[in-house]
Design a protein around this motif. Structure first.
Motif, PDB file in Angstrom:
ATOM      1  N   ASP A  23       0.846  -1.197   0.000  1.00  9.17           N
ATOM      2  CA  ASP A  23       0.000   0.000   0.000  1.00  9.17           C
ATOM      3  C   ASP A  23       0.882   1.249   0.000  1.00  9.17           C
ATOM      4  O   ASP A  23       1.386   1.648   1.042  1.00  9.17           O
ATOM      5  CB  ASP A  23      -0.903  -0.015   1.234  1.00  9.17           C
ATOM      6  N   GLY A  24       1.090   1.844  -1.172  1.00 11.86           N
ATOM      7  CA  GLY A  24       1.831   3.096  -1.257  1.00 11.86           C
ATOM      8  C   GLY A  24       3.334   2.948  -1.363  1.00 11.86           C
ATOM      9  O   GLY A  24       4.067   3.878  -1.025  1.00 11.86           O
ATOM     10  N   ILE A  25       3.831   1.818  -1.842  1.00  7.07           N
ATOM     11  CA  ILE A  25       5.271   1.647  -2.070  1.00  7.07           C
ATOM     12  C   ILE A  25       5.602   2.269  -3.426  1.00  7.07           C
ATOM     13  O   ILE A  25       5.331   1.685  -4.468  1.00  7.07           O
ATOM     14  CB  ILE A  25       5.677   0.167  -2.045  1.00  7.07           C
ATOM     15  N   THR A  26       6.172   3.471  -3.411  1.00  6.96           N
ATOM     16  CA  THR A  26       6.437   4.200  -4.653  1.00  6.96           C
ATOM     17  C   THR A  26       7.889   4.104  -5.112  1.00  6.96           C
ATOM     18  O   THR A  26       8.201   4.517  -6.222  1.00  6.96           O
ATOM     19  CB  THR A  26       6.062   5.683  -4.489  1.00  6.96           C
ATOM     20  N   ASP A  27       8.766   3.589  -4.280  1.00  8.39           N
ATOM     21  CA  ASP A  27      10.174   3.452  -4.646  1.00  8.39           C
ATOM     22  C   ASP A  27      10.366   2.127  -5.382  1.00  8.39           C
ATOM     23  O   ASP A  27      10.144   1.056  -4.806  1.00  8.39           O
ATOM     24  CB  ASP A  27      11.046   3.485  -3.386  1.00  8.39           C
ATOM     25  N   PRO A  28      10.770   2.147  -6.651  1.00 10.26           N
ATOM     26  CA  PRO A  28      10.924   0.889  -7.395  1.00 10.26           C
ATOM     27  C   PRO A  28      11.980  -0.032  -6.804  1.00 10.26           C
ATOM     28  O   PRO A  28      11.889  -1.250  -6.934  1.00 10.26           O
ATOM     29  CB  PRO A  28      11.305   1.349  -8.810  1.00 10.26           C
TER      30      PRO A  28
ATOM     31  N   GLY B 163       2.825  -0.986   4.279  1.00 10.64           N
ATOM     32  CA  GLY B 163       2.623   0.380   3.813  1.00 10.64           C
ATOM     33  C   GLY B 163       3.940   1.079   3.555  1.00 10.64           C
ATOM     34  O   GLY B 163       5.021   0.526   3.794  1.00 10.64           O
ATOM     35  N   ALA B 164       3.857   2.309   3.101  1.00 12.36           N
ATOM     36  CA  ALA B 164       5.044   3.084   2.790  1.00 12.36           C
ATOM     37  C   ALA B 164       5.676   3.628   4.068  1.00 12.36           C
ATOM     38  O   ALA B 164       5.017   3.751   5.100  1.00 12.36           O
ATOM     39  CB  ALA B 164       4.688   4.237   1.854  1.00 12.36           C
ATOM     40  N   GLU B 165       6.988   3.955   3.977  1.00 13.35           N
ATOM     41  CA  GLU B 165       7.625   4.627   5.100  1.00 13.35           C
ATOM     42  C   GLU B 165       6.920   5.965   5.321  1.00 13.35           C
ATOM     43  O   GLU B 165       6.477   6.618   4.403  1.00 13.35           O
ATOM     44  CB  GLU B 165       9.111   4.875   4.824  1.00 13.35           C
ATOM     45  N   GLY B 166       6.838   6.382   6.556  1.00 12.24           N
ATOM     46  CA  GLY B 166       6.183   7.657   6.833  1.00 12.24           C
ATOM     47  C   GLY B 166       4.702   7.467   7.060  1.00 12.24           C
ATOM     48  O   GLY B 166       4.221   7.505   8.196  1.00 12.24           O
ATOM     49  N   GLU B 167       3.949   7.225   5.993  1.00 10.66           N
ATOM     50  CA  GLU B 167       2.495   7.112   6.124  1.00 10.66           C
ATOM     51  C   GLU B 167       2.065   5.757   6.660  1.00 10.66           C
ATOM     52  O   GLU B 167       1.047   5.640   7.341  1.00 10.66           O
ATOM     53  CB  GLU B 167       1.814   7.358   4.772  1.00 10.66           C
TER      54      GLU B 167
END
Length: 307
Positions: free
Chosen positions: A165-170, A259-263
C-alpha cells in the motif's frame, strides 16, 4: 471448515484449494600528449566542458537515447496498446490534442493504463520529439489474483500473499518481490495508482525474482482485500500498534499488508484487514525501511507455515 465472518467466532478460515584504457564517457584515459619530465600544459587532464559545470558528461552517441522502457511517438504507443503490451503509465501533454492522440488516450484508459496530464516542459525533459505523448512500458508482465491463487493450488499450499500500500520506490518494490520469492510467497499485489511498477529499476532490484514471482496490479486495494478474505485468507497489516509478529499465528492462508515509510498502511486499508502486526524495536529508531519490514514478516510467516 470455512470461517464464518458473521458468527463472531475465533475459528480461522479454512482454505479451499479448488478456488478457481578508456574513461566511461569514451574520452581519453587521462593525460594528453607524451610523457614529459616536467609538469607542462601538455600533461593537464582533458576535462569535458559539461564536467566543469557539474553536469554528467554523456557519450555523444547516447545524448539523445531514450530509456529502454520509454515509448516515443503515437504509432509505437498505439501499436503497443493494440498488442496488449503492459504499460506503466501514459504521459499526455496538457491542452488540445488531435483526434489520433485522443484515440490513444481512450485506448490506454480502456486498457487500465494510468494516464497523467503534464506540462510540455515535463515531456521535453524526458524526450524532445514526443508528439505530445510518452509511455512507459512494463519490464515484466503482470498476473492476476486468480493466477496467484491457482499457483498456490498447483503447489498444494495455503495461499501466501503480500500486499503493498503506497510503495512508490521501485528499488523497495524490487527488494520486496525478491524477499517474497525467497520466502515462498505465491504473489505480490500492488495498486495501479500511487505505487511503483515493474520498471527497469524494480526489475534490477528484484535480481531475477520477477521471472518466478507473480505480481498482480489491481485497481482498488481494498476491494482486492475483500476478495482475498472471501477466498479464506487472513489479512494482516503491518502497524506500530499491532500484535507482536513473533507471537502471532501465521499458519494457514495468510496475506501481509505493508505500507510506505512515513504514512504506513492507510486507514482505509487498515479497516479492511483482520488484524495488525508489529515488529518489536530495541533501538532508538521506531521504524524500518519498508522492504526490510516486509522481509522480516515474510520470513516469520514462512517459518510459521513450515514449522
Amino acid at each position: 471448515m470455512p470461517y464464518d465472518r458473521f458468527s463472531g467466532g475465533e475459528e480461522r478460515r479454512g482454505y479451499h484449494g479448488n478456488h478457481n584504457g578508456k574513461r566511461p564517457d569514451g574520452g581519453p584515459s587521462g593525460w594528453t600528449g607524451t610523457a614529459q619530465r616536467n609538469y607542462g600544459a601538455s600533461r593537464r587532464p582533458t576535462v569535458d566542458p559539461k564536467r566543469r559545470m557539474g553536469e554528467e558528461a554523456l557519450p555523444r552517441e547516447r545524448e539523445n537515447e531514450a530509456p529502454e522502457n520509454l515509448l516515443v511517438g503515437r504509432n509505437p504507443i498505439r501499436e503497443a496498446l493494440r498488442a496488449g503490451r503492459p504499460l506503466e503509465k501514459l504521459l499526455v501533454m496538457k491542452g488540445d490534442l488531435s483526434g489520433a492522440a485522443r484515440d490513444i488516450v481512450r485506448m490506454a484508459k480502456d486498457a487500465g493504463v494510468v494516464v497523467q496530464e503534464v506540462e510540455r516542459v515535463r515531456l521535453d525533459q524526458v524526450y524532445p520529439n514526443h508528439q505530445g505523448l510518452l509511455a512507459y512500458a512494463s519490464s515484466a508482465s503482470y498476473s492476476t489474483l486468480d493466477e496467484i491463487f491457482a499457483c498456490a493450488g498447483e503447489r498444494g499450499e495455503a495461499p501466501f500473499l503480500i500486499l503493498l500500500d503506497g510503495i512508490t520506490d521501485p528499488h523497495n518494490l524490487g527488494a520486496i518481490i525478491r524477499s517474497a520469492e525467497c520466502a515462498g510467497a505465491h504473489g505480490v499485489v500492488i495498486p495501479e495508482r500511487r505505487s511503483a511498477g515493474l520498471n527497469p529499476a524494480c526489475v534490477k532490484a528484484a535480481a531475477g525474482a520477477v521471472e518466478y514471482m507473480k505480481v498482480a496490479r489491481v485497481s482498488n486495494l481494498c476491494r482486492a482485500i475483500e476478495e482475498i478474505k472471501e477466498r479464506g485468507v487472513w489479512v494482516y497489516a503491518a502497524d506500530m500498534d499491532g500484535e507482536n509478529v513473533y507471537e502471532a499465528d501465521l499458519t494457514g492462508a495468510v496475506a501481509i499488508v505493508i505500507g510506505a515509510e512515513g504514512e504506513g498502511v492507510s486507514q482505509l486499508v487498515l479497516k479492511n484487514c483482520d488484524k495488525t502486526l508489529s515488529i518489536p524495536m530495541k533501538g532508538h529508531i521506531n521504524s524500518l525501511n519498508a522492504s526490510v519490514a516486509a522481509g522480516i514478516m515474510l520470513f516469520q510467516a514462512s517459518r510459521a507455515r513450515n514449522g
